[in-house]
Design a protein around this motif. Structure first.
Motif, short mmCIF file in Angstrom:
data_model
loop_
_atom_site.label_atom_id
_atom_site.label_comp_id
_atom_site.label_asym_id
_atom_site.label_seq_id
_atom_site.Cartn_x
_atom_site.Cartn_y
_atom_site.Cartn_z
N UNK A 165 0.82 -1.21 0.00
CA UNK A 165 0.00 0.00 0.00
C UNK A 165 0.85 1.25 0.00
N UNK A 166 1.90 1.27 0.81
CA UNK A 166 2.79 2.44 0.85
C UNK A 166 3.50 2.61 -0.48
N UNK A 167 3.97 1.51 -1.08
CA UNK A 167 4.68 1.60 -2.36
C UNK A 167 3.81 2.13 -3.48
N UNK A 168 2.60 1.61 -3.60
CA UNK A 168 1.68 2.07 -4.64
C UNK A 168 1.34 3.55 -4.46
N UNK A 169 1.07 3.96 -3.22
CA UNK A 169 0.67 5.35 -2.98
C UNK A 169 1.81 6.33 -3.26
N UNK A 215 -5.85 7.17 -5.17
CA UNK A 215 -6.61 7.70 -4.04
C UNK A 215 -5.71 8.10 -2.88
N UNK A 216 -4.67 7.28 -2.61
CA UNK A 216 -3.79 7.57 -1.47
C UNK A 216 -3.22 8.97 -1.50
N UNK A 217 -2.57 9.38 -2.59
CA UNK A 217 -2.03 10.75 -2.65
C UNK A 217 -3.10 11.83 -2.55
N UNK A 218 -4.28 11.57 -3.11
CA UNK A 218 -5.34 12.57 -3.04
C UNK A 218 -5.83 12.78 -1.61
N UNK A 219 -6.03 11.69 -0.89
CA UNK A 219 -6.45 11.82 0.50
C UNK A 219 -5.35 12.50 1.32
N UNK A 220 -4.10 12.14 1.06
CA UNK A 220 -2.98 12.78 1.78
C UNK A 220 -2.91 14.26 1.47
N UNK A 234 -1.18 6.66 4.20
CA UNK A 234 -2.57 6.53 3.74
C UNK A 234 -2.74 5.27 2.88
N UNK A 235 -1.80 5.06 1.96
CA UNK A 235 -1.87 3.86 1.13
C UNK A 235 -1.75 2.58 1.95
#
Length: 344
Positions: free
Chosen positions: A79-83, A277-282, A300-301
């Motif tokens: 999740x962290x890598x993808x985000x 989505x992860x970067x957008x929420x962050x 977040x990711x």
């Protein structure tokens, strides 16, 4: 006067980012605890705590240390890598819709892995450490193809053209993957089908050791490049005026994004939307400064994928819903929302 006003604002942003990152860490810890108690065989929180501190039965130790903990750690890393990969791509392309899936990077990594599975058994020991390299090769090939097709000597990289070409390349490679799966035997076909849907399938510490070194090297390197991403986000003319070697830095950042996404695909399959989505929420939580955005995106990711994997294991017990499907149910409507707001 302006300098005096800027200092409190900067301190406020730093304090807010620190509070957000602390809050995300607390949520990850809560999700971690819940995930350890979730599964076909229920473990009470007291049993989990006892097992973690050296007690517990042999069955509880087997469930916790050999199955659940490796899967949880892999979910957090993937999740962290993808985000972070998505945050890099959005910063470099200056397009809010950029992510590894839309740019064909996930499809390229997946195609390389499917090619390997088509000719070699799934259960061999070598693929545990070999598959990340295969996925990296496929992701790099796809990224290079998209970059070359989108680059114009007079105009540079157009974010709209980058997205459109990425979607076309991803669709072509996805079609080729489907063709390859037709010739697979039933055992390998079942594995590929679940893997392409996005399944955290590596539930042993071997898979953690295959992914962790990449993350330990790349994430600090990308965090160090936060200022470069801030400058690139201002536009090529401004970045050049500030003395940034645009193409060199862009290629380095894109290479980091490709490697992160490729390694994550190798053990997480075709999980989409986390990088979007992860970067957008962050960004909503800490603002656009990459100094805060990149670590917040990673957290977040990681939280998103851990929650999605836990839900996938819980919703239809004793069967599992692939993590990628759970993420897609959440991510697809949000992607349509972003697309409706896009000016591209």
């Amino acid at each position: 006067m302006a300098h005096l006003q800027a200092a409190p604002d900067r301190n406020h942003r730093t304090a807010r980012a620190a509070a957000v990152i602390t809050g995300l860490c607390v949520l990850i810890l809560l999700a971690f605890i819940i995930s350890m108690n979730t599964g076909v065989i229920r473990l009470a929180p007291v049993d989990v705590a006892r097992t973690l501190f050296g007690g517990g039965t042999d069955q509880q130790k087997l469930i916790l240390f050999d199955f659940r903990l490796p899967r949880i750690v892999i979910s957090l890393l993937v999740g962290a890598g993808f985000a972070v990969s998505g945050a890099i791509l959005q910063g470099v392309s200056r397009n809010a819709l950029a992510d590894p899936g839309l740019l064909g990077i996930n499809a390229g990594a997946g195609l390389a892995v499917v090619l390997y599975i088509s000719f070699f058994p799934v259960k061999e020991e070598a693929p545990v450490f070999f598959m990340p390299l295969l996925a990296l090769l496929g992701a790099g090939t796809a990224a290079a193809l998209v970059y070359l097709l989108a680059y114009k000597k007079e105009q540079g990289i157009s974010s709209t053209r980058l997205i459109l070409i990425g979607i076309a390349v991803a669709a072509g490679m996805g079609a080729l993957m489907l063709v390859l799966t037709i010739r697979l035997d039933p055992k390998n076909y079942q594995f590929v089908a679940v893997w392409l849907a996005g399944s955290i399938w590596g539930t042993s510490w071997k898979y953690v050791t295959a992914v962790l070194p990449w993350m330990l090297v790349l994430l600090p390197l990308v965090f160090y490049k936060a200022r470069v991403l801030d400058v690139l986000h201002l536009g090529e003319q401004v970045a050049a005026g500030l003395g940034v070697a645009i193409e060199r830095e862009r290629r380095r950042l894109l290479a980091a994004a490709v490697v992160l996404a490729g390694v994550c695909v190798a053990v997480g399959g075709g999980i989409g939307f986390v990088g979007l989505i992860g970067p957008h929420l962050a960004r909503l939580l800490v603002g656009p400064k990459h100094r805060y955005l990149l670590p917040a995106s990673a957290l977040t990711g990681a939280l998103m994928l851990l929650v999605a994997d836990t839900l996938g294991r819980w919703i239809l017990q004793p069967t599992e819903v692939p993590t990628g499907i759970v993420v897609a149910v959440i991510g697809a409507p949000y992607f349509l929302y972003l697309l409706s707001r896009s000016k591209a």
